[in-house]
Design an enzyme around this catalytic site. Structure first.
Site, short mmCIF file in Angstrom:
data_model
loop_
_atom_site.label_atom_id
_atom_site.label_comp_id
_atom_site.label_asym_id
_atom_site.label_seq_id
_atom_site.Cartn_x
_atom_site.Cartn_y
_atom_site.Cartn_z
CD GLU A 1 -2.66 -1.04 2.63
OE1 GLU A 1 -2.67 0.02 3.31
OE2 GLU A 1 -3.28 -2.06 2.95
CB CYS B 1 -0.19 0.81 9.00
SG CYS B 1 1.30 0.03 8.52
N1 SAH Z 1 7.72 0.40 11.13
C1 SAH Z 1 7.81 1.82 11.11
C2 SAH Z 1 6.98 2.48 10.02
C3 SAH Z 1 5.60 1.93 9.78
S1 SAH Z 1 4.40 2.25 11.05
C4 SAH Z 1 7.43 2.39 12.48
O1 SAH Z 1 7.06 1.63 13.36
O2 SAH Z 1 7.55 3.60 12.68
C5 SAH Z 1 4.21 4.00 11.02
C6 SAH Z 1 3.51 4.58 12.22
O3 SAH Z 1 2.14 4.15 12.26
C7 SAH Z 1 4.15 4.15 13.54
O4 SAH Z 1 4.32 5.26 14.36
C8 SAH Z 1 3.11 3.19 14.11
O5 SAH Z 1 3.18 3.17 15.50
C9 SAH Z 1 1.81 3.77 13.57
N2 SAH Z 1 0.68 2.83 13.50
C10 SAH Z 1 0.69 1.59 13.00
N3 SAH Z 1 -0.53 1.02 13.11
C11 SAH Z 1 -1.33 1.95 13.68
C12 SAH Z 1 -2.71 1.97 14.04
N4 SAH Z 1 -3.51 0.93 13.87
N5 SAH Z 1 -3.20 3.11 14.59
C13 SAH Z 1 -2.40 4.18 14.78
N6 SAH Z 1 -1.10 4.21 14.46
C14 SAH Z 1 -0.55 3.11 13.92
#
Ligand code: SAH
Length: 349
Positions: free
Chosen positions: A91, A340
């Site tokens: 995505e 995500c």
């Molecule tokens: N792996 C990397 C980048 C991808 S996630 C990281 O962890 O930063 C990017 C951001 O989205 C991160 O800050 C993560 O904590 C947040 N994130 C992932 N799933 C989420 C969700 N369901 N709700 C809110 N934030 C989320």
């Protein structure tokens, strides 16, 4: 599978042209087709000799992504599901942010970090993306914007954040190459200031980043204010002691002269407690940091909820009262599964 030609960093592309015994202007022509013109078919490269095109086509693929689905949210967020050559899907998202678009990109198919709140974590890691697959996301989104500008954003230059599927620092070689291609004048020519890596902060990855010091922005995702808490929510990144991850990020901020960000996912009853906010203040004081609070984007298969607005504001207040710049980041496109990895999961990939 052949490598994508856009996986070559500019120096490798130059070597390829030189080793083929071609004059330097051919390099310029090829780079123009690959980057400003974003060509997806060898045949369109009309000013390159046919035998050169044929030779390149034997060794490299020119396109690695095929649009499978495109959704537009009420808030103008656009979400893309791309099919890769091996059939897996990733995505990418265009998020209107103030006066400019932000491109949110994937770096892996799936992810090995196993964060409890994240849809991408569900299927584990499938594979790393190659640099060309990262670069191509940018170009496909640029073309989409060109064909249909986001109303109200008037053609402003986009920012790029690595906050899509995957852990960028778990795929560092491809990330490093992508950053070179993104920022090189003869390639995408993006300013480092417009690029942001977001990481869950595994130690090895942070050390690689620090050693390379690529000058782009850094966000460290926390989701736990001490080791025990963090391990529960983010099992794999939680293996790195939280103070160590924060200190590595602080050193990176110092080296690049850019304030870094601590990102904190707010989950009701789990990561929204005020004593956690107080500990987060202490972590944020270990370096030049601001804090982004991200209220959970709930998933459909797990019983985690976002806190009410009151709880979110109370958490923020603890930080701002302590003098830490703290912002609440509401995710865009909730009506189109922009959290995500959710679109991919709903399509059964
Ligand atoms: N792996 C990397 C980048 C991808 S996630 C990281 O962890 O930063 C990017 C951001 O989205 C991160 O800050 C993560 O904590 C947040 N994130 C992932 N799933 C989420 C969700 N369901 N709700 C809110 N934030 C989320």
């Amino acid at each position: 599978m052949k490598p994508l030609i856009r996986s070559l960093v500019p120096a490798e592309l130059a070597r390829l042209v030189a080793e083929s015994g071609l004059p330097p202007f051919r390099l310029r022509q090829l780079s123009e087709w690959l980057y400003p013109h974003a060509a997806w078919q060898w045949d369109t490269m009309s000013n390159l000799p046919r035998n050169l095109r044929d030779r390149l086509a034997q060794d490299f693929d020119l396109a690695g992504l095929e649009l499978q689905e495109r959704q537009v949210s009420e808030d103008r967020t656009r979400k893309f599901l791309f099919r890769l050559r091996d059939g897996s899907t990733i995505e990418s998202v265009i998020i209107p942010t103030g006066d400019h678009p932000t491109f949110c990109l994937s770096t892996q198919v799936g992810c090995a970090m196993a964060c409890r709140f994240c849809a991408t974590a569900r299927g584990g890691l499938v594979r790393n993306l190659e640099p060309g697959e990262i670069i191509e996301q940018i170009q496909r989104l640029e073309q989409d914007l060109k064909a249909e500008p986001v109303p109200g954003l008037g053609g402003k230059q986009h920012n790029v954040v690595f906050m899509g599927m995957g852990e960028p620092l778990d795929n560092w070689p491809a990330m490093a190459a992508s950053l070179e291609i993104m920022t090189h004048e003869q390639a995408l020519g993006l300013s480092r200031r417009r690029i942001q890596i977001s990481t869950s902060g595994p130690r090895e990855g942070l050390e690689l980043l620090l050693a390379a010091a690529p000058g782009v922005g850094l966000t460290l995702s926390l989701g736990g204010s001490d080791d025990a808490e963090r391990k529960k929510v983010m099992p794999v990144p939680g293996r790195t002691p939280v103070t160590e991850a924060v200190d590595l990020a602080a050193r990176y901020a110092k080296v690049t002269g850019r304030r870094a960000t601590l990102a904190w996912v707010l989950i009701k009853g789990s990561t929204d407690k005020l004593e956690q906010a107080a500990r987060l203040v202490k972590l944020a004081r270990r370096g030049n940091f601001k804090v982004n609070l991200i209220p959970l984007n709930p998933l459909d298969d797990i019983d985690l909820e976002r806190p009410e607005e009151k709880g979110t504001l109370a958490f923020q207040e603890v930080l701002t009262a302590a003098g830490i710049d703290t912002f609440i980041r509401l995710s865009g496109g909730r009506d189109i599964a922009a959290a995500c990895g959710q679109l991919r999961r709903r399509r059964g990939a």
